[in-house]
Structure formats: C-alpha cells, structure tokens
Scaffold this active site. Structure first.
Site, PDB file in Angstrom:
ATOM      1  N   ARG A  43       0.707  10.182  13.779  1.00  0.00           N
ATOM      2  CA  ARG A  43       0.318  10.513  12.540  1.00  0.00           C
ATOM      3  C   ARG A  43      -0.618  11.692  12.778  1.00  0.00           C
ATOM      4  NH1 ARG A  43      -1.590   6.838   9.131  1.00  0.00           N
ATOM      5  NH2 ARG A  43       0.269   5.656   8.761  1.00  0.00           N
TER       6      ARG A  43
ATOM      7  N   PRO B  13       2.425   2.703  12.571  1.00  0.00           N
ATOM      8  CA  PRO B  13       3.033   3.790  12.807  1.00  0.00           C
ATOM      9  C   PRO B  13       2.825   4.300  13.972  1.00  0.00           C
ATOM     10  CG  PRO B  13       2.054   3.882  10.537  1.00  0.00           C
ATOM     11  CD  PRO B  13       1.608   2.564  10.949  1.00  0.00           C
TER      12      PRO B  13
ATOM     13  N   TYR C  55       0.799  -1.176  -0.082  1.00  0.00           N
ATOM     14  CA  TYR C  55       0.024  -0.108   0.013  1.00  0.00           C
ATOM     15  C   TYR C  55       0.864   1.194   0.027  1.00  0.00           C
ATOM     16  CZ  TYR C  55      -3.822   3.042   1.395  1.00  0.00           C
ATOM     17  OH  TYR C  55      -4.778   3.922   1.398  1.00  0.00           O
TER      18      TYR C  55
ATOM     19  N   GLU D 147       4.177   1.765  -0.610  1.00  0.00           N
ATOM     20  CA  GLU D 147       4.922   1.984  -1.708  1.00  0.00           C
ATOM     21  C   GLU D 147       4.262   2.001  -2.910  1.00  0.00           C
ATOM     22  OE1 GLU D 147       7.762   2.888  -1.529  1.00  0.00           O
ATOM     23  OE2 GLU D 147       9.026   1.632  -0.205  1.00  0.00           O
TER      24      GLU D 147
HETATM   25  N1  UDP Z   1      -6.170  -0.571  15.880  1.00  0.00           N
HETATM   26  C1  UDP Z   1      -6.529  -1.235  17.205  1.00  0.00           C
HETATM   27  N2  UDP Z   1      -7.346  -2.069  17.079  1.00  0.00           N
HETATM   28  C2  UDP Z   1      -8.185  -2.423  16.018  1.00  0.00           C
HETATM   29  C3  UDP Z   1      -7.901  -1.849  14.707  1.00  0.00           C
HETATM   30  C4  UDP Z   1      -6.759  -0.888  14.690  1.00  0.00           C
HETATM   31  O1  UDP Z   1      -5.741  -0.942  18.240  1.00  0.00           O
HETATM   32  O2  UDP Z   1      -8.996  -3.213  16.227  1.00  0.00           O
HETATM   33  C5  UDP Z   1      -5.182   0.292  15.775  1.00  0.00           C
HETATM   34  C6  UDP Z   1      -3.714   0.038  14.523  1.00  0.00           C
HETATM   35  O3  UDP Z   1      -3.137  -0.871  15.244  1.00  0.00           O
HETATM   36  C7  UDP Z   1      -3.292   1.544  14.339  1.00  0.00           C
HETATM   37  C8  UDP Z   1      -4.582   2.407  14.633  1.00  0.00           C
HETATM   38  O4  UDP Z   1      -5.622   1.461  15.307  1.00  0.00           O
HETATM   39  O5  UDP Z   1      -2.375   1.780  15.299  1.00  0.00           O
HETATM   40  C9  UDP Z   1      -5.382   2.679  13.089  1.00  0.00           C
HETATM   41  O6  UDP Z   1      -5.524   1.419  12.461  1.00  0.00           O
HETATM   42  P1  UDP Z   1      -6.557   1.439  11.036  1.00  0.00           P
HETATM   43  O7  UDP Z   1      -6.622  -0.105  10.607  1.00  0.00           O
HETATM   44  O8  UDP Z   1      -7.716   2.007  11.286  1.00  0.00           O
HETATM   45  O9  UDP Z   1      -5.512   2.270  10.217  1.00  0.00           O
HETATM   46  P2  UDP Z   1      -4.036   2.529   9.882  1.00  0.00           P
HETATM   47  O10 UDP Z   1      -3.775   4.093  10.221  1.00  0.00           O
HETATM   48  O11 UDP Z   1      -3.149   1.702  10.516  1.00  0.00           O
HETATM   49  O12 UDP Z   1      -3.823   2.666   8.332  1.00  0.00           O
END
Ligand code: UDP
Length: 301
Positions: A258, A255, A126, A128
């Site tokens: 953000r 990450p 995603y 890259e």
């Molecule tokens: N996350 C979490 N529990 C979940 C889903 C996601 O703690 O059930 C965390 C995930 O590890 C990340 C953040 O929430 O740190 C955002 O995840 P998401 O998949 O929504 O988007 P990303 O920013 O990672 O693409």
C-alpha cells in the site's frame, strides 16, 4: 476551522469516536455536538455550507464487527448527507479510502487504477461500501449539481486513536508500553504508508476549499512505505527496550502492499505531507505514554 471563524457542528454516533477527544472544545461558543447516526436522515434544522463526511468505523476489527451497519453507513449515510448537501447547496467532501484499490496489482497506486477488491470477503463491507459511496458522490455531482469532493485516504495515525481498536500503530504502541509482545500478523513483510493526522487534516481542508472543478478522487497519504516489521522496530526503539514479537495468522484479504501516488494532490492542492514517520510515531508514542500514566491500564485487543 474554529480558528478560522467557522461554526462547526460535529455529528457523531460515538460508535468508535470518543467524547474525550472533543473535551477541549466543549465550551467553545461556535462548536456543537449532535449524537446521531447518519444512516438516519439528518435533522432538518441543520443548514451546512460545507460537509466533511468522515463517518464510518475505519479499523478492520471495528468495521467487521457489524458489517451490515458498516455498509449502511457508507451507502445510506452518504445518501442522506448528499440529500442534505443538495438541499442547502453545500459542498461535501467524502472520506474515501486506499481500500478502494483492494490488494493492488499497481504499485504505487494512482487514481486511474480501478483496484482489485474482493466483493464477498470480510473486508468487503468497508471496501465496497466506500466504492459505492464514491459512485453516489459522482452521480449526485452529475445529476443533482452537488459539488462533491472525494479524498482517498491512506493509513493515517496520531494521538487520539482508540487504544483498543486493533490498528497497527496504536496496538504496537500500547503493547510496548505494557511490556507485551507486539502481535505481527503474517510474516510482517506487508507494507503500509503511514500519514500523520495533522498532514491529513491539512490535505482534507485544501481539497474542500479547492476550485469547484477539482473534485478528485484524489489520493491523500504519505509516500514513505514501510513494512509491518519496520513499524514494530520503530516502536521498539521508542520504547527504549528490546520488545518481543509474536507472529499471528494474517487476516483474510489483508493487502500485501500500500503506497499512494500523490502527484495529483501535489499538482492541484500544492499538498504533500511534512511530518516524518520518526516524528509522527514519537508524538503518538508520547501521547499514549501520557494517557497510560493517567489511567493505569488499557483494555488491549
Ligand atoms: N497488523 C499487525 N498486527 C496488529 C494489527 C495490524 O500485524 O496488531 C497488520 C495488519 O495485518 C495489516 C497492517 O498491520 O497488514 C495494517 O493494519 P491496520 O488494521 O492498521 O489497517 P489496514 O491497513 O489493514 O486497514
């Protein structure tokens, strides 16, 4: 766009999108849906004047399920759309992502920062892919005279998200509504900045219709940064009950922080988000609550 009198052709392979989200438009005389995957050339009958390329699974769970298809969507797909734009002198807007910054060493992230991306990890297809899409956009602008605009979209949420795609907001809300523990990955101290979908759409349309010379890349996102634990607390409040939290391992390359610097968007587009996290989460929660009443249950991750 339809309310502004435009004809809209929606091209979707329905890999992650849902036809239900389009139901209210299906009888609109200026709206057409074509089921098609952009990794294949677009039908030659299409003669667009503007192309919004929002194609690609955006949830880590979904884009990692078939990483080769994800890469092809971002590279071959964008190439096909750029050829279409060049053939019809159409403007094209590419939905890029805050993921181009990877696990950032600069905080908040401004557009001049070139990022810290792992090229061989599980998120790379995603990250890259989207970086390569930005390169294609820039080279078609330079070499073929295409007016290409690049939006770097930060985490966006709202009604209509798939309940089972694993994104943090939809997952927490669906878990809370079904009296399940909220699955927090890692210790929940990692941060995201959540932008409500209506604000994002406004930003994208302003960028598409901005002066020719302003092409980005430009960050679009909300500057209100919250930890994952804070999102869990927000959802717990909306559920009007003490919701349990279950800690799970942090996925690779997740990450740690953000947050967008949106100075550029503010200056060139006059844009800033207006929906607060309280308001946006409340609307999203109400949407899922309403849907759950209709269906009884959801498949959860
Ligand atoms: N996350 C979490 N529990 C979940 C889903 C996601 O703690 O059930 C965390 C995930 O590890 C990340 C953040 O929430 O740190 C955002 O995840 P998401 O998949 O929504 O988007 P990303 O920013 O990672 O693409």
């Amino acid at each position: 766009m339809l309310t502004q009198g435009h004809q809209v052709i929606c091209v979707d392979n329905f890999l992650t999108g849902s036809a239900t989200n389009l139901a209210s438009l299906q009888d609109h005389p200026d709206f057409t849906v074509i089921q098609h995957d952009i990794i294949d050339p677009l039908p030659p009958s299409l003669r667009p004047t503007q192309i919004y390329n929002l194609a690609c699974a955006a949830s880590p769970r979904r884009y990692q399920a078939d990483p080769i298809h994800t890469l092809r969507t971002c590279v071959q797909g964008v190439f096909n759309l750029l050829e279409l734009a060049a053939a019809h002198d159409a403007r094209i807007l590419q939905a890029s992502t805050s993921e181009v910054y990877g696990d950032p060493e600069v905080h908040p992230q401004h557009e001049r920062y070139h990022g810290n991306v792992n090229p061989v990890g599980i998120r790379s297809c995603y990250d890259e892919g989207k970086r390569c899409a930005e390169t294609l956009m820039s080279d078609f602008s330079r070499m073929r005279g295409v007016t290409g605009k690049i939006a770097r979209i930060f985490n966006t949420y709202g009604p209509g998200m798939a309940p089972d795609d694993g994104r943090v907001v939809s997952t927490f809300i669906c878990q809370a509504l079904q009296n399940q523990a909220l699955t927090v990955y890692g210790d929940g101290s990692q941060t995201r900045s959540l932008c409500y979908v209506d604000d994002m759409i406004e930003g994208l349309m302003l960028l598409m219709n901005s002066v020719d010379t302003f092409r980005g890349p430009v960050n679009l996102g909300n500057t209100h940064e919250v930890s994952i634990m804070q999102i869990a607390q927000h959802v717990s409040r909306l559920a009007r009950q003490q919701v349990k939290v279950e800690f799970k391992p942090l996925p690779a390359d997740d990450p740690t922080v953000r947050c967008p610097d949106i100075t550029l968007a503010h200056h060139h587009l006059g844009w800033a988000p207006s929906v607060s996290i309280d308001e946006g989460l409340a609307r999203t929660f109400a949407h899922f609550e309403h849907t759950l009443k209709g269906t009884g249950t959801w498949p959860l991750p």
